[in-house]
Design a protein around this motif. Structure first.
Motif, PDB file in Angstrom:
ATOM      1  N   SER A 119       0.832  -1.213   0.000  1.00 38.23           N
ATOM      2  CA  SER A 119       0.000   0.000   0.000  1.00 38.23           C
ATOM      3  C   SER A 119       0.859   1.252   0.000  1.00 38.23           C
ATOM      4  CB  SER A 119      -0.933   0.008   1.217  1.00 38.23           C
ATOM      5  OG  SER A 119      -1.864  -1.042   1.138  1.00 38.23           O
ATOM      6  N   ALA A 120       1.945   1.230   0.799  1.00 39.62           N
ATOM      7  CA  ALA A 120       2.827   2.402   0.870  1.00 39.62           C
ATOM      8  C   ALA A 120       3.472   2.668  -0.483  1.00 39.62           C
ATOM      9  CB  ALA A 120       3.889   2.193   1.946  1.00 39.62           C
ATOM     10  N   LEU A 121       3.917   1.615  -1.160  1.00 39.57           N
ATOM     11  CA  LEU A 121       4.537   1.803  -2.468  1.00 39.57           C
ATOM     12  C   LEU A 121       3.509   2.255  -3.495  1.00 39.57           C
ATOM     13  CD1 LEU A 121       6.997   1.660  -4.259  1.00 39.57           C
ATOM     14  CD2 LEU A 121       6.491  -0.754  -4.675  1.00 39.57           C
ATOM     15  N   ALA A 122       2.292   1.718  -3.430  1.00 42.89           N
ATOM     16  CA  ALA A 122       1.247   2.138  -4.369  1.00 42.89           C
ATOM     17  C   ALA A 122       0.966   3.625  -4.225  1.00 42.89           C
ATOM     18  CB  ALA A 122      -0.022   1.326  -4.132  1.00 42.89           C
ATOM     19  N   ARG A 123       0.896   4.089  -2.968  1.00 40.59           N
ATOM     20  CA  ARG A 123       0.678   5.535  -2.759  1.00 40.59           C
ATOM     21  C   ARG A 123       1.844   6.340  -3.310  1.00 40.59           C
ATOM     22  NH1 ARG A 123      -1.237   3.653   2.278  1.00 40.59           N
ATOM     23  NH2 ARG A 123       0.798   4.109   3.242  1.00 40.59           N
ATOM     24  N   ARG A 124       3.054   5.854  -3.115  1.00 30.81           N
ATOM     25  CA  ARG A 124       4.236   6.570  -3.594  1.00 30.81           C
ATOM     26  C   ARG A 124       4.257   6.670  -5.115  1.00 30.81           C
ATOM     27  NH1 ARG A 124       8.435   8.147  -1.090  1.00 30.81           N
ATOM     28  NH2 ARG A 124       7.897   6.972   0.767  1.00 30.81           N
ATOM     29  N   LEU A 125       3.831   5.594  -5.781  1.00 33.02           N
ATOM     30  CA  LEU A 125       3.846   5.567  -7.248  1.00 33.02           C
ATOM     31  C   LEU A 125       2.585   6.146  -7.857  1.00 33.02           C
ATOM     32  CD1 LEU A 125       5.384   2.020  -7.879  1.00 33.02           C
ATOM     33  CD2 LEU A 125       6.544   4.230  -7.846  1.00 33.02           C
ATOM     34  N   GLY A 126       1.588   6.448  -7.023  1.00 37.99           N
ATOM     35  CA  GLY A 126       0.352   7.029  -7.527  1.00 37.99           C
ATOM     36  C   GLY A 126      -0.523   6.041  -8.267  1.00 37.99           C
ATOM     37  N   CYS A 127      -0.489   4.767  -7.865  1.00 44.38           N
ATOM     38  CA  CYS A 127      -1.343   3.768  -8.496  1.00 44.38           C
ATOM     39  C   CYS A 127      -2.065   2.975  -7.407  1.00 44.38           C
ATOM     40  CB  CYS A 127      -0.528   2.826  -9.392  1.00 44.38           C
ATOM     41  SG  CYS A 127       0.671   1.807  -8.493  1.00 44.38           S
ATOM     42  N   ASP A 128      -3.018   2.109  -7.792  1.00 46.30           N
ATOM     43  CA  ASP A 128      -3.707   1.315  -6.784  1.00 46.30           C
ATOM     44  C   ASP A 128      -2.989  -0.010  -6.574  1.00 46.30           C
ATOM     45  OD1 ASP A 128      -6.064   0.960  -9.354  1.00 46.30           O
ATOM     46  OD2 ASP A 128      -4.731  -0.650  -8.718  1.00 46.30           O
ATOM     47  N   ARG A 129      -3.363  -0.711  -5.480  1.00 45.08           N
ATOM     48  CA  ARG A 129      -2.682  -1.949  -5.126  1.00 45.08           C
ATOM     49  C   ARG A 129      -2.891  -3.044  -6.171  1.00 45.08           C
ATOM     50  NH1 ARG A 129      -4.223  -4.101   0.486  1.00 45.08           N
ATOM     51  NH2 ARG A 129      -2.651  -5.634  -0.136  1.00 45.08           N
ATOM     52  N   THR A 130      -4.074  -3.044  -6.785  1.00 44.17           N
ATOM     53  CA  THR A 130      -4.347  -4.072  -7.787  1.00 44.17           C
ATOM     54  C   THR A 130      -3.386  -3.964  -8.957  1.00 44.17           C
ATOM     55  OG1 THR A 130      -6.687  -4.077  -7.175  1.00 44.17           O
ATOM     56  CG2 THR A 130      -6.107  -5.022  -9.314  1.00 44.17           C
ATOM     57  N   THR A 131      -3.188  -2.718  -9.424  1.00 43.32           N
ATOM     58  CA  THR A 131      -2.253  -2.483 -10.531  1.00 43.32           C
ATOM     59  C   THR A 131      -0.843  -2.899 -10.145  1.00 43.32           C
ATOM     60  OG1 THR A 131      -3.591  -0.638 -11.340  1.00 43.32           O
ATOM     61  CG2 THR A 131      -1.295  -0.718 -12.064  1.00 43.32           C
ATOM     62  N   LEU A 132      -0.456  -2.541  -8.917  1.00 46.17           N
ATOM     63  CA  LEU A 132       0.893  -2.864  -8.462  1.00 46.17           C
ATOM     64  C   LEU A 132       1.090  -4.377  -8.331  1.00 46.17           C
ATOM     65  CD1 LEU A 132       3.623  -1.896  -7.547  1.00 46.17           C
ATOM     66  CD2 LEU A 132       2.707  -1.528  -5.256  1.00 46.17           C
ATOM     67  N   HIS A 133       0.097  -5.088  -7.775  1.00 40.25           N
ATOM     68  CA  HIS A 133       0.186  -6.538  -7.664  1.00 40.25           C
ATOM     69  C   HIS A 133       0.290  -7.188  -9.046  1.00 40.25           C
ATOM     70  CE1 HIS A 133      -0.058  -7.571  -3.473  1.00 40.25           C
ATOM     71  NE2 HIS A 133      -1.081  -6.758  -3.267  1.00 40.25           N
ATOM     72  N   ARG A 134      -0.483  -6.677 -10.013  1.00 39.54           N
ATOM     73  CA  ARG A 134      -0.448  -7.227 -11.365  1.00 39.54           C
ATOM     74  C   ARG A 134       0.945  -7.061 -11.967  1.00 39.54           C
ATOM     75  NH1 ARG A 134      -4.802  -5.120 -12.989  1.00 39.54           N
ATOM     76  NH2 ARG A 134      -3.956  -3.213 -13.894  1.00 39.54           N
ATOM     77  N   ARG A 135       1.528  -5.892 -11.741  1.00 37.59           N
ATOM     78  CA  ARG A 135       2.866  -5.646 -12.266  1.00 37.59           C
ATOM     79  C   ARG A 135       3.897  -6.553 -11.582  1.00 37.59           C
ATOM     80  NH1 ARG A 135       6.210  -0.051 -11.838  1.00 37.59           N
ATOM     81  NH2 ARG A 135       8.039  -0.726 -12.989  1.00 37.59           N
ATOM     82  N   MET A 136       3.751  -6.744 -10.280  1.00 44.16           N
ATOM     83  CA  MET A 136       4.656  -7.622  -9.551  1.00 44.16           C
ATOM     84  C   MET A 136       4.591  -9.050 -10.082  1.00 44.16           C
ATOM     85  SD  MET A 136       3.791  -5.924  -5.878  1.00 44.16           S
ATOM     86  CE  MET A 136       3.786  -7.519  -5.104  1.00 44.16           C
TER      87      MET A 136
END
Length: 307
Positions: A277-294
């Motif tokens: 969540s902290a990284l998603a806020r830093r990158l300006g995206c939501d957690r779902t997008t970040l998990h998909r990228r991971m």
């Protein structure tokens, strides 16, 4: 952590160490010497230290490589009325005196002529400045921050930089990493992108354009990245920067783009303690997008479970 220093970069161990060191120096009156390649943000760091120091005087920046040698002495030290042909009728305060009570930032100090190095050394030793043609010196007090992309020790060995001046400048040393080696590239990219708008709307990056930016080596560092985003913003349509909008010279996406992106994301995640969540806020995206990228980069299993 002072806000100005916190804005230097993302929470990678390297940047956090730099921020902490700069914050400690800001609380002192020690001379600071910043080293880093062109475009890494040396003046921004100097301004951040000035702001964090709480100095009431101004921040005066001088690019030692940009002032013509024939004018450098009067620009830095000022002059009395009628000191030379073309002098201001009422005289002029030099940039060193303008920094009284604040911070004097001497950028590209390695390009300062030897004759001026001698005069600067005297200013630092006596805390006085004597304008050209003036009868007596004037007291000055300022915080000195200098910077260079050149190896000052090598210049000393070559005889083009005074050794005694080097040791006066090189008291509190800071080094800014080049953009190609920073683990917070995505954070920096998002921060710079957030300052751009196209027809009053936020600008976003297409995935392939983002991949190309991550793959580039950035010899011009942050300055080059900011310029590329400025050009791409002007060319893009519908608020999305695509590969076709990027200026020439970036080259094709390398075969290691995915590996580089994974390394950058891992470093960013480490900097956030594995908190998605902290990284998603830093990158300006939501957690779902970040998990998909991971998952796409094959690093989902490396994260600590979120609590």
């Amino acid at each position: 952590m002072p806000p100005a220093l916190r804005r230097l970069g993302g929470e990678t161990p390297e940047i956090k160490a730099l921020q902490d060191r700069a914050a400690r120096f800001a609380r002192t009156d020690l001379p600071v010497l910043i080293h880093g390649e062109t475009g890494t943000g040396k003046e921004y760091l100097a301004r951040a230290i000035h702001e964090a120091s709480g100095a009431k005087g101004p921040f005066v920046a001088v690019n030692c490589a940009a002032i013509p040698e024939t004018l450098a002495e009067s620009e830095l030290f000022g002059h009395a009325p009628g000191a030379f042909t073309g002098a201001a009728p009422r005289g002029r305060r030099g940039l060193i005196e303008e920094a009284d009570g604040g911070t004097l930032f001497l950028d590209e100090i390695g390009d300062m002529p030897l004759s001026l190095q001698t005069r600067l050394l005297r200013v630092l030793a006596e805390r006085t400045v004597q304008p050209l043609g003036a009868a007596r010196p004037r007291k000055v007090g300022f915080r000195l921050i200098s910077a260079s992309h050149r190896d000052l020790r090598a210049l000393v060995a070559a005889g083009s930089f005074r050794e005694d001046l080097f040791y006066r400048l090189n008291v509190a040393a800071l080094s800014l990493p080049p953009l190609r080696s920073r683990g917070d590239f995505d954070w920096l990219l998002a921060r710079l992108l957030a300052t751009r708008q196209r027809e009053g709307r936020p600008v976003r990056l297409a995935p392939d354009a983002a991949a190309m930016l991550r793959a580039h080596r950035w010899p011009g560092n942050l300055r080059e990245l900011d310029n590329v985003l400025a050009v791409a913003t002007a060319l893009c349509e519908e608020g999305e920067i695509r590969v076709a909008d990027l200026p020439g010279g970036l080259g094709p996406v390398s075969v290691r783009t995915e590996d580089d992106a994974a390394a950058s994301l891992r470093a960013a995640l480490d900097g956030c303690g594995g908190n998605v969540s902290a990284l998603a806020r830093r990158l300006g995206c939501d957690r779902t997008t970040l998990h998909r990228r991971m998952r796409r980069l094959g690093i989902s299993g490396r994260l600590r479970p979120q609590r």
